[in-house]
Write a protein that holds these residues in place. Structure first.
Motif, PDB file in Angstrom:
ATOM      1  N   CYS A 356      -0.069  12.402  -6.149  1.00 38.65           N
ATOM      2  CA  CYS A 356       1.368  12.461  -6.448  1.00 38.65           C
ATOM      3  C   CYS A 356       1.704  13.488  -7.514  1.00 38.65           C
ATOM      4  O   CYS A 356       2.813  14.021  -7.542  1.00 38.65           O
ATOM      5  CB  CYS A 356       1.871  11.077  -6.863  1.00 38.65           C
ATOM      6  N   ASP A 357       0.772  13.769  -8.427  1.00 40.14           N
ATOM      7  CA  ASP A 357       1.032  14.824  -9.409  1.00 40.14           C
ATOM      8  C   ASP A 357       1.296  16.148  -8.711  1.00 40.14           C
ATOM      9  O   ASP A 357       2.216  16.891  -9.062  1.00 40.14           O
ATOM     10  CB  ASP A 357      -0.172  14.974 -10.348  1.00 40.14           C
ATOM     11  N   ASN A 363       7.600  19.438  -5.227  1.00 40.52           N
ATOM     12  CA  ASN A 363       8.965  19.014  -4.911  1.00 40.52           C
ATOM     13  C   ASN A 363       9.915  19.149  -6.084  1.00 40.52           C
ATOM     14  O   ASN A 363      11.136  19.183  -5.908  1.00 40.52           O
ATOM     15  CB  ASN A 363       8.970  17.549  -4.439  1.00 40.52           C
ATOM     16  N   GLY A 364       9.360  19.130  -7.293  1.00 36.61           N
ATOM     17  CA  GLY A 364      10.232  19.184  -8.471  1.00 36.61           C
ATOM     18  C   GLY A 364      10.935  17.881  -8.745  1.00 36.61           C
ATOM     19  O   GLY A 364      11.996  17.858  -9.348  1.00 36.61           O
ATOM     20  N   ASN A 365      10.385  16.765  -8.316  1.00 40.93           N
ATOM     21  CA  ASN A 365      11.000  15.456  -8.590  1.00 40.93           C
ATOM     22  C   ASN A 365       9.916  14.409  -8.654  1.00 40.93           C
ATOM     23  O   ASN A 365       8.731  14.696  -8.472  1.00 40.93           O
ATOM     24  CB  ASN A 365      12.014  15.099  -7.509  1.00 40.93           C
ATOM     25  N   GLY A 366      10.308  13.177  -8.933  1.00 34.34           N
ATOM     26  CA  GLY A 366       9.355  12.090  -9.069  1.00 34.34           C
ATOM     27  C   GLY A 366       9.383  11.138  -7.909  1.00 34.34           C
ATOM     28  O   GLY A 366       9.148   9.939  -8.090  1.00 34.34           O
ATOM     29  N   ALA A 367       9.701  11.643  -6.708  1.00 38.65           N
ATOM     30  CA  ALA A 367       9.843  10.755  -5.551  1.00 38.65           C
ATOM     31  C   ALA A 367       8.512  10.132  -5.144  1.00 38.65           C
ATOM     32  O   ALA A 367       8.493   9.076  -4.531  1.00 38.65           O
ATOM     33  CB  ALA A 367      10.427  11.529  -4.377  1.00 38.65           C
ATOM     34  N   CYS A 368       7.393  10.802  -5.447  1.00 39.58           N
ATOM     35  CA  CYS A 368       6.079  10.277  -5.076  1.00 39.58           C
ATOM     36  C   CYS A 368       5.550   9.411  -6.210  1.00 39.58           C
ATOM     37  O   CYS A 368       5.458   9.868  -7.352  1.00 39.58           O
ATOM     38  CB  CYS A 368       5.122  11.422  -4.778  1.00 39.58           C
ATOM     39  N   ASP A 369       5.215   8.184  -5.919  1.00 44.84           N
ATOM     40  CA  ASP A 369       4.710   7.245  -6.906  1.00 44.84           C
ATOM     41  C   ASP A 369       3.199   7.126  -6.735  1.00 44.84           C
ATOM     42  O   ASP A 369       2.723   6.579  -5.743  1.00 44.84           O
ATOM     43  CB  ASP A 369       5.391   5.887  -6.727  1.00 44.84           C
ATOM     44  N   PRO A 374      -0.120   6.675  -1.699  1.00 45.23           N
ATOM     45  CA  PRO A 374       0.395   7.005  -0.360  1.00 45.23           C
ATOM     46  C   PRO A 374      -0.557   7.941   0.364  1.00 45.23           C
ATOM     47  O   PRO A 374      -1.259   8.744  -0.240  1.00 45.23           O
ATOM     48  CB  PRO A 374       1.724   7.689  -0.669  1.00 45.23           C
ATOM     49  N   THR A 375      -0.578   7.834   1.695  1.00 47.16           N
ATOM     50  CA  THR A 375      -1.433   8.697   2.506  1.00 47.16           C
ATOM     51  C   THR A 375      -0.662   9.838   3.140  1.00 47.16           C
ATOM     52  O   THR A 375      -1.228  10.614   3.901  1.00 47.16           O
ATOM     53  CB  THR A 375      -2.117   7.889   3.619  1.00 47.16           C
ATOM     54  N   SER A 376       0.625   9.942   2.830  1.00 39.63           N
ATOM     55  CA  SER A 376       1.410  11.071   3.305  1.00 39.63           C
ATOM     56  C   SER A 376       2.564  11.274   2.338  1.00 39.63           C
ATOM     57  O   SER A 376       2.912  10.388   1.559  1.00 39.63           O
ATOM     58  CB  SER A 376       1.937  10.838   4.721  1.00 39.63           C
ATOM     59  N   ALA A 377       3.152  12.462   2.385  1.00 39.53           N
ATOM     60  CA  ALA A 377       4.276  12.773   1.498  1.00 39.53           C
ATOM     61  C   ALA A 377       5.077  13.902   2.117  1.00 39.53           C
ATOM     62  O   ALA A 377       4.554  14.744   2.848  1.00 39.53           O
ATOM     63  CB  ALA A 377       3.778  13.181   0.112  1.00 39.53           C
ATOM     64  N   ALA A 378       6.391  13.890   1.814  1.00 43.34           N
ATOM     65  CA  ALA A 378       7.279  14.943   2.290  1.00 43.34           C
ATOM     66  C   ALA A 378       7.281  16.088   1.285  1.00 43.34           C
ATOM     67  O   ALA A 378       7.567  15.882   0.107  1.00 43.34           O
ATOM     68  CB  ALA A 378       8.687  14.403   2.489  1.00 43.34           C
ATOM     69  N   VAL A 379       6.963  17.279   1.751  1.00 46.27           N
ATOM     70  CA  VAL A 379       6.959  18.468   0.899  1.00 46.27           C
ATOM     71  C   VAL A 379       7.690  19.573   1.635  1.00 46.27           C
ATOM     72  O   VAL A 379       7.290  19.959   2.745  1.00 46.27           O
ATOM     73  CB  VAL A 379       5.515  18.923   0.569  1.00 46.27           C
ATOM     74  N   GLY A 380       8.772  20.041   1.029  1.00 47.40           N
ATOM     75  CA  GLY A 380       9.541  21.132   1.634  1.00 47.40           C
ATOM     76  C   GLY A 380      10.081  20.789   3.005  1.00 47.40           C
ATOM     77  O   GLY A 380      10.123  21.652   3.880  1.00 47.40           O
ATOM     78  N   GLY A 381      10.455  19.538   3.213  1.00 48.92           N
ATOM     79  CA  GLY A 381      11.024  19.133   4.493  1.00 48.92           C
ATOM     80  C   GLY A 381       9.995  18.804   5.551  1.00 48.92           C
ATOM     81  O   GLY A 381      10.361  18.413   6.667  1.00 48.92           O
ATOM     82  N   ALA A 382       8.672  18.943   5.239  1.00 48.90           N
ATOM     83  CA  ALA A 382       7.615  18.623   6.205  1.00 48.90           C
ATOM     84  C   ALA A 382       6.777  17.469   5.680  1.00 48.90           C
ATOM     85  O   ALA A 382       6.535  17.358   4.481  1.00 48.90           O
ATOM     86  CB  ALA A 382       6.726  19.837   6.444  1.00 48.90           C
ATOM     87  N   ASN A 383       6.365  16.610   6.588  1.00 53.73           N
ATOM     88  CA  ASN A 383       5.531  15.478   6.199  1.00 53.73           C
ATOM     89  C   ASN A 383       4.062  15.915   6.182  1.00 53.73           C
ATOM     90  O   ASN A 383       3.535  16.398   7.186  1.00 53.73           O
ATOM     91  CB  ASN A 383       5.721  14.315   7.163  1.00 53.73           C
ATOM     92  N   ILE A 384       3.410  15.743   5.031  1.00 52.38           N
ATOM     93  CA  ILE A 384       2.021  16.157   4.875  1.00 52.38           C
ATOM     94  C   ILE A 384       1.129  14.934   4.998  1.00 52.38           C
ATOM     95  O   ILE A 384       1.296  13.942   4.290  1.00 52.38           O
ATOM     96  CB  ILE A 384       1.801  16.830   3.509  1.00 52.38           C
TER      97      ILE A 384
END
Length: 853
Positions: A356-357, A363-369, A374-384
């Protein structure tokens, strides 16, 4: 494509066995099962060979050297013709043998069948017109090449064309899988082999000529299809072998192939593998070419135990050409060229947690905890997601050899060869995904270009002493280009706080330490003009008719990232105690420089305060309270090697062997995968020792051939003394290794390989199996993985289609018929890059059409 769910493993086994039996029975004649069973028996009675050697004028020839070879090609007895051309060899077990006779530059051989209690006759003619034919002349050159490569004192294991054809996949068997059937050879992921507890350190030769090292990877330029025979030499090697000495693999190429063959092979994992061979001899000219294309969905070992890997497509093309011309009956010039191009997708390991770091910084925000892993995250509009990463690797290899071979007066033989090799590996990272999961995305390229010259000469000074001398010299240009996107690590000025979820801690003033933005660092390290030079001389001393001693000296000098040199004594002996029993023993001093093409020589300071920085502080000496590391250059390894073995022919059909070895090394070289690219990096341990036992069994009689090998090995080392910041980023692990002997990550305590083939109703049935006790894993390699077991089945035969179309060759292979889940690597251990699992159950079919030209 076959896909097997875990719940269907039992049905899978039944299905594969049923398919195998169905294929086999479909090739049998309708009356096949009414055939009588044939009992196999071996007599322990002995026979005698009595022969005569004559010249071209029919008169007897004295002082001709006689060698008796068994069905495996091993010399089991020697003799010499008397003044009347007569020779006698007593105490020979019943069976089929080859008798070689040589005097001066003349040579001939004949096959002899020995029966229990009987005397078999052999007549050999030397110096006849027959010796001027292309066929016999070619045999002379093969014998001459063998005289340049004595194996006295070392251990040797040979796969001839018949043995290779009996493997489950025949000529389609991957080259490294052929070698796994030899004792003391252990499997690893990415095509790696470990011979007698060493990490790679393998030298390849083609027709006795050195093939320079290439950038490591698992793409293999070598193709089993062009090999007439493959010989593994290991142990205490004679002076002509150096630099890479864990195993010297000498390939004799097919060179007299009059005709051609096309084959289609494929099956599970969407495998499609077309290939061809074509050869012709016209007068003094011989040409042979072969090529293949392979594509499947299992290019690299799966990162999970499932039947189908994620993102693992490969496309591979290989080609080989051999040309030779007999200038006269004593001189031959030959050229060969091989090339391969391979594309791999790097298989993905699903359900890996994102960092998440890294996500929040992108992303420039704290949306990822980070607390929820989590095993996936949204970055730049794409799910990684780790399932969707797109890492790729491209490998290219090409090499060429031009050789001149000659047989002079008084049995002088020589070979001079120029060789060249260009090897490249390019790794492309997933630009966003690798940042999210690893904190770095690196595009890496390695290239090695080698040019060299090799010469060998053998000359019999007397009937008892044969001098062999030679040299090799090469120059190498290497490139190690790295372009890495990383996050910076910065301490903020008083007041501002980090983006939520990106705080690493506080500095000495209490200010939060945060990730900075991503930045790209270019770290290119060309190293041109690497040179290696070697020279050796040795004497093959035939002390008696049964005892041969080979002693010599070798000098090696290398100037690359480091400079080193060594004068290495060698001595070995072989004693044919009886026609049934042979012993060998030897000692060799070895000098092994690090592979220059793998030494990246990265600039550690460039990555300070980034996510690629070492976890410890470079530049100081480790102490109990200060676990820092250095980044010393990789040094040459220097070792002492002792080898002792015995081979005994219990009967004409059954041979057993026992071999023991011990190696003590300073600056022992190991290699590891440090990063996602499938490229290995060498490093040194201060000292290490490797020792083991090998027990071999081989049986051949009538339609049955079988073998069984056991190997016990221990490989340990202590105190990492080079490339520390790369090899040991964990200070605790570095400190532990500095104080303890540890098992090397590739230590395979016990390996067993075995197989059998039987010809029944014109069909060859085969079984092959391997057992490996498990590689090392965990902190400082203190853990061990579970054993791996695999059995493969095969059936092959030729079928006559019609008088017009001729015959076709059919083959079926079932790989891992028990559908075992074999874990090769779990992703832990020193220098282990990722998990790797062996292949699940798979089914393959082949059809080949030979033809004449």
């Amino acid at each position: 494509m076959l896909s097997f769910a875990p719940a269907a493993r039992l049905r899978t086994r039944r299905y594969l066995i049923a398919a195998f039996l169905g294929f086999a029975s479909s090739t049998l004649p309708t009356h096949a099962f009414a055939a009588d069973a044939q009992l196999l028996a071996a007599s322990t009675s002995e026979g005698t060979i009595q022969g005569i050697v004559v010249g071209g004028d029919g008169k007897p020839l004295g002082s001709a050297k006689i060698q008796l070879l068994n069905a495996s090609g091993k010399v089991v007895a020697q003799a010499q013709s008397d003044a009347h051309g007569i020779f006698t060899i007593n105490g020979i077990a019943a069976g089929t043998y080859t008798v070689n006779a040589a005097r001066g530059s003349d040579f001939n051989s004949v096959d002899v069948q020995v029966s229990s209690g009987q005397t078999s006759k052999a007549e050999l003619a030397l110096g006849t017109k027959e010796l001027n034919t292309v066929t016999v002349t070619a045999r002379r050159f093969e014998r001459a090449r063998n005289s340049l490569s004595p194996s006295t004192g070392s251990s040797q294991y040979t796969f001839d064309a018949k043995t290779i054809a009996q493997l489950p996949e025949g000529d389609n068997t991957q080259f490294n899988h052929v070698l796994l059937q030899a004792p003391g050879v252990a499997n690893d992921n990415q095509g790696q082999l470990h011979i007698r507890g060493d990490h790679n350190d393998i030298q390849y030769r083609i027709n006795g000529i050195i093939l320079p090292d290439g950038v490591s990877g698992f793409g293999q330029v070598l193709d089993t299809r062009f090999a007439k025979s493959i010989t593994l030499n290991t142990g205490a090697l004679p002076a002509q072998y150096g630099l890479r000495t864990a195993g010297v693999i000498d390939i004799v190429t097919k060179d007299r192939y009059d005709g051609g063959e096309v084959e289609m092979y494929g099956g599970s994992h969407d495998t499609v593998n077309p290939s061809f061979e074509l050869g012709k001899t016209v007068g003094n000219f011989t040409g042979y070419v072969t090529g293949q294309y392979l594509t499947n969905n299992l290019g690299i070992e799966n990162t999970t135990d499932s039947s189908n890997a994620i993102h693992d497509r490969t496309r591979q093309g290989k080609g080989f050409a051999y040309l030779s011309y007999l200038l006269d009956s004593n001189t031959k010039i030959s050229a060969l060229y091989a090339a391969s191009a391979t594309r791999f997708e790097i298989p993905n390991n699903p359900d890996q947690p994102v960092d998440c770091d890294f996500v929040n910084q992108l992303n420039g925000n704290g949306a990822c905890d980070g607390g929820t892993n989590p095993t996936s995250a949204a970055v730049g509009g794409a799910n990684i997601d780790s399932r969707g990463l797109n890492e790729r690797q491209f490998e290219r290899n090409q090499f060429g050899i031009l050789a001149l071979q000659g047989v002079g007066a008084d049995d002088l033989t020589y070979q001079v060869a120029a060789f060249q090799r260009v090897s490249t590996v390019s790794f492309s990272a997933d630009p966003v995904g690798d940042l999210v999961f690893n904190g770095t995305a690196s595009d890496i390229k390695r290239k090695a270009s080698v040019l060299g010259l090799q010469g060998d000469l053998s000359y019999p000074l007397t009937d008892s002493h044969t001098i062999t001398t030679g040299f090799s010299a090469s120059t190498e240009d290497d490139r190690a280009d790295n372009r890495s996107t990383v996050f910076t690590l910065n301490a903020t000025s008083p007041g501002p706080s980090c983006v939520s979820g990106t705080t690493l801690g506080t500095d000495s003033n209490g200010n939060p330490t945060c990730f900075g933005g991503p930045t790209t660092i270019v770290d290119n390290n060309p190293k041109n003009g690497n040179t290696t030079a070697s020279i050796y001389v040795q004497d093959k001393w035939e002390v008696t008719k049964s005892l041969i001693v080979n002693y010599g000296l070798r000098y090696d000098h290398v100037s690359a990232f480091v400079t080193g040199q060594q004068l290495s004594p060698r001595i070995g002996m072989i004693d044919y105690l009886t026609p049934r029993t042979t012993i060998h023993a030897g000692y060799s001093r070895y000098f092994t420089p690090p592979p220059s093409e793998l030494v990246s020589n990265s600039t550690v300071d460039k990555f300070a305060n980034t996510t690629l920085a070492s976890a410890t502080q470079p530049g100081c000496t480790p102490t109990p309270g200060n676990n820092c590391v250095l980044n010393s250059p990789v040094q040459p390894e220097r070792s002492h090697y002792f080898d002792l073995g015995v081979l005994h022919q219990l009967t004409s059909s059954y041979t057993v062997g026992l071999d023991a070895y011990y190696r003590y090394a300073r600056n022992l070289i190991d290699e590891g995968q440090f990063g996602t690219a499938l490229i290995f990096t060498p490093f040194n341990y201060a000292q290490g020792h490797v020792y083991g036992l090998e027990f071999t069994n081989a049986y051949h009689q009538g339609n049955l051939s079988a073998y069984l090998n056991f190997a016990k090995s221990v490989a340990q080392a202590t105190n990492n003394v080079s490339a520390q910041s790369v090899a040991f980023p964990d200070p605790a692990e570095f400190a532990y290794v500095s104080q303890h002997y540890i098992y090397l990550d590739h230590n395979q305590a016990l390996t067993i390989s075995g197989g059998a083939s039987y010809v029944l109703w014109r069909t060859t049935f085969g079984i092959e199996g391997t057992y490996e006790d498990g590689l090392r894993a965990g902190f400082a390699n203190t853990a061990k993985l579970k054993p791996n077991v695999q059995f493969d089945l095969s059936a092959s035969r030729s079928v006559q289609i019609s008088d017009a179309l001729g015959k076709v060759d059919l083959r079926m292979a079932v790989i891992n018929v028990l559908d075992r889940r074999n874990e090769i690597r779990d992703g832990s251990g020193i220098g282990v890059g990722a998990p790797a699992w062996g292949p699940r159950a798979a089914l393959y079919f082949g059809i080949a059409k030979p033809f004449n030209i």
